[in-house]
Design a protein around this motif. Sequence first.
Motif, short mmCIF file in Angstrom:
data_model
loop_
_atom_site.label_atom_id
_atom_site.label_comp_id
_atom_site.label_asym_id
_atom_site.label_seq_id
_atom_site.Cartn_x
_atom_site.Cartn_y
_atom_site.Cartn_z
N LEU A 147 0.84 -1.20 0.00
CA LEU A 147 0.00 0.00 0.00
C LEU A 147 0.88 1.25 0.00
CD1 LEU A 147 -3.03 0.58 2.40
CD2 LEU A 147 -1.20 2.27 2.29
N PHE A 148 0.42 2.27 -0.73
CA PHE A 148 1.03 3.60 -0.69
C PHE A 148 -0.10 4.62 -0.55
CE2 PHE A 148 4.09 1.04 -2.94
CZ PHE A 148 5.33 1.54 -2.58
N ALA A 149 0.17 5.71 0.15
CA ALA A 149 -0.87 6.73 0.32
C ALA A 149 -0.26 8.12 0.44
CB ALA A 149 -1.72 6.42 1.56
N ILE A 150 -1.03 9.11 -0.01
CA ILE A 150 -0.74 10.52 0.22
C ILE A 150 -1.95 11.10 0.93
CG2 ILE A 150 -0.22 12.75 -0.79
CD1 ILE A 150 1.03 11.34 -3.16
N VAL A 151 -1.73 11.74 2.07
CA VAL A 151 -2.81 12.28 2.88
C VAL A 151 -2.66 13.80 3.00
CG1 VAL A 151 -3.91 12.27 5.16
CG2 VAL A 151 -2.95 10.14 4.22
N TRP A 152 -3.75 14.52 2.70
CA TRP A 152 -3.80 15.94 3.02
C TRP A 152 -4.48 16.09 4.37
CZ3 TRP A 152 -1.89 20.56 1.58
CH2 TRP A 152 -2.46 21.69 2.15
N GLY A 156 2.58 -5.45 3.04
CA GLY A 156 2.64 -4.26 3.88
C GLY A 156 1.31 -3.56 4.13
N ALA A 157 0.22 -4.01 3.49
CA ALA A 157 -1.04 -3.27 3.53
C ALA A 157 -1.59 -3.11 4.93
CB ALA A 157 -2.07 -3.94 2.62
N VAL A 158 -1.63 -4.18 5.72
CA VAL A 158 -2.23 -4.11 7.05
C VAL A 158 -1.47 -3.12 7.94
CG1 VAL A 158 -2.72 -5.39 9.16
CG2 VAL A 158 -3.28 -6.40 6.94
N ASP A 159 -0.16 -3.17 7.90
CA ASP A 159 0.62 -2.20 8.66
C ASP A 159 0.32 -0.78 8.18
OD1 ASP A 159 2.74 -1.80 10.73
OD2 ASP A 159 3.78 -0.88 9.06
N GLY A 160 0.12 -0.63 6.87
CA GLY A 160 -0.25 0.66 6.32
C GLY A 160 -1.55 1.18 6.89
N TRP A 161 -2.55 0.30 7.03
CA TRP A 161 -3.82 0.70 7.64
C TRP A 161 -3.60 1.27 9.04
CZ3 TRP A 161 -7.30 -4.28 6.84
CH2 TRP A 161 -7.59 -4.40 5.47
N PHE A 162 -2.81 0.56 9.83
CA PHE A 162 -2.64 0.96 11.22
C PHE A 162 -1.77 2.20 11.36
CE2 PHE A 162 -4.54 -3.14 11.84
CZ PHE A 162 -5.30 -2.97 13.00
N GLU A 163 -0.81 2.38 10.45
CA GLU A 163 -0.04 3.62 10.46
C GLU A 163 -0.95 4.82 10.15
OE1 GLU A 163 3.10 4.47 11.10
OE2 GLU A 163 3.80 2.47 11.61
N GLN A 212 -3.39 5.28 13.22
CA GLN A 212 -2.76 5.82 14.41
C GLN A 212 -2.48 7.32 14.27
OE1 GLN A 212 0.94 3.92 15.46
NE2 GLN A 212 1.20 5.09 17.33
N LYS A 213 -2.11 7.74 13.08
CA LYS A 213 -1.73 9.13 12.87
C LYS A 213 -2.95 10.04 12.65
CE LYS A 213 1.97 11.64 10.44
NZ LYS A 213 2.95 11.60 11.55
N PHE A 214 -3.96 9.52 11.96
CA PHE A 214 -5.07 10.39 11.55
C PHE A 214 -6.46 9.86 11.86
CE2 PHE A 214 -1.66 11.16 8.31
CZ PHE A 214 -1.41 12.50 8.61
N GLY A 215 -6.61 8.59 12.21
CA GLY A 215 -7.92 7.98 12.30
C GLY A 215 -8.79 8.54 13.41
N ASN A 216 -10.11 8.29 13.29
CA ASN A 216 -11.08 8.81 14.25
C ASN A 216 -11.90 7.67 14.86
OD1 ASN A 216 -12.66 10.61 15.70
ND2 ASN A 216 -14.05 11.03 13.99
N HIS A 274 8.66 -6.29 10.14
CA HIS A 274 8.24 -5.34 9.10
C HIS A 274 7.86 -3.99 9.68
CE1 HIS A 274 6.35 -3.56 5.62
NE2 HIS A 274 5.26 -3.35 6.35
N THR A 275 8.21 -2.92 8.97
CA THR A 275 7.79 -1.57 9.31
C THR A 275 7.46 -0.80 8.03
OG1 THR A 275 10.09 -0.77 9.28
CG2 THR A 275 9.18 -1.42 11.42
N SER A 276 6.53 0.14 8.15
CA SER A 276 6.25 1.09 7.07
C SER A 276 7.06 2.36 7.30
CB SER A 276 4.76 1.44 7.03
OG SER A 276 3.97 0.29 6.78
N ASP A 277 7.11 3.23 6.30
CA ASP A 277 7.87 4.47 6.42
C ASP A 277 7.01 5.66 6.00
OD1 ASP A 277 10.30 3.28 7.22
OD2 ASP A 277 10.81 2.83 5.13
N TRP A 278 6.97 6.68 6.85
CA TRP A 278 6.41 7.97 6.44
C TRP A 278 7.47 8.71 5.67
CZ3 TRP A 278 1.40 9.05 6.69
CH2 TRP A 278 0.61 8.31 7.56
N VAL A 279 7.12 9.17 4.47
CA VAL A 279 8.10 9.80 3.59
C VAL A 279 7.57 11.16 3.13
CG1 VAL A 279 9.01 7.58 2.78
CG2 VAL A 279 7.14 8.68 1.52
#
Length: 563
Positions: free
Chosen positions: A89-94, A139-146, A149-153, A259-264
């Motif tokens: 998974l890859f994502a860009i969040v505003w 990596g998708a599941v870790d992506g969900w939780f990243e 954790q950072k933005f979810g409600n 495994h870890t994801s990275d904020w870039v």
Amino acid sequence: MNLTNFVTSFVFLSFVFPTWSYDRVTGESFASRSEVIAANGMVATSQPLATQVALDILKQGGNAIDAAIAANAMLGLVEPTGSGIGGDLFAIVWDAKTMKLYGLNASGRSPKSLTLEHFQLQGLDKIPAYGPLPVSVPGAVDGWFELHQKFGNLPMTTLLSPSIEYAKNGFPVSELIAHYMQSSVPKLAKFPGFKETYMPNGKAPVKGQIFTNKDLAVTYEKIATGGRDAFYKGDIAQSIAAYMEKQGGFLSYEDLASHTSDWVEPVSANYKGYDVWELPPNGQGIAALQILNILENYDIQDMGYGSEQYIHTFVEAKKLAFEDRAKYYADPNFNNIPVAQLISKQYAKKRSLLIDNNKAAKRFDAGLNDGDTIYLTTADKEGNMVSLIQSNYRGMGSGMTPTGLGFVLQDRGELFSLEPGHNNVYAPNKRPFHTIIPAFVTRNGQPWLSFGVMGGGTQPQMHAQIITNLIDFGMNLQEAGDAPRMLHSGSSQPTGTKMSDSGKVHLESGFAPHVRRNLIQKGHILQDSVGNYGGYQAIMRDLETGVYFGASESRKDGQAAGY
């Protein structure tokens, strides 16, 4: 009405409204429908059921990030031919609070125990497409939780609940997904676990058939209650590791647990006043920026949409960008990738001088010296927007279907090169070159457009076409996606495969015959192809009112909806 009156009416209307019989009131003749417009929230995904799930999450008080996670989980169920928790998974969040873009690289790495020497001893010059060898950490599941954790409600149990219920009770399979599932059977049915999961009664589902995936429901329940560790350190990880060992694979429990994801930081290039944002390698997003930087040296608007000169210039710009892609794009932890130089205006100007306006180049060298997917986008009433892409690679992935889990593991490792010294050469615990790329556009520091186009290695070409359709040719959001597309194939690949000729230009139906003839005269080789032109979703935000415009792909099952 008799025939005389009908003819009289027709003549009258043709005189008063001379184009009434063939123009669309709402847009270009190729547009499939008008845009979707809403003020409070918008969702665009590649499956209507996933769109509705995400929209329900927004209405329950979830934000765009919550909606994106819920939609992605649903797509893993209803569109397993392009997505699932066995993939990346890859994502860009505003983020509306900080007024900033955030990039997430949730792609997995190669097994630590698998070496380049193993492939060499097997006499392989390319990593196989299926089976245990191309499997990398999902990596998708870790992506969900990243993201959560950072933005979810809303809690993750709420976000996964709709998909769990649909997995238990079933959903009707669409015509397109039934086709792709059926075409996967000859390649994947031989692998243990695939038939049990995706071939009820020994056959792939047909259009309209109610399909259940109770194993995936159980897996989702464990993830919802146990968090990301339930997948990477719990019995799910143990089941994956045991299955892979039994199949002669290398992906281990330790690979999953570490495994870890990275904020870039997303990177951008300004195209005629609009900042186009992509994620840096190991993905191929900066190729879209390179193409746009080269095109900015030409008067694209004056060339006209669909003209042979525009298509010629676009194809030549693509060739230039993709030679750099083949040489440089790879895991930045293993290479020093000159991203800033590659996406600079000065470099693009220098490269554009290599284009002959009257002749197709057989090949270019890299400039510096030294399949399927799902895409979704969401937006909420606070102004948060998510651009998210997720994939197994090669449709349903490697065929490796761990017992009792309800999903297939990806075959993304196929995209490593086996050429020693190549930036993208295989190495243990390394991320492969990646084709899936989300995109975002801002203007004067404000969020304007979240979009993506599925389509494997062709995605940068389609990103650039969407931008030129909107900015140069003045199309609306739906028209920009519906407009006929052109693709060039044949450039050198990040796997080390070399281009031997000028490649082929694929033109979707809708381009004029004289344009095709003139392109051939310039030296292009044209080849018709059907069904390989991607899948588009987009949300645009009105910079003055904040109203959202949504669009989705007419070539697939996609739906945009808002409230």
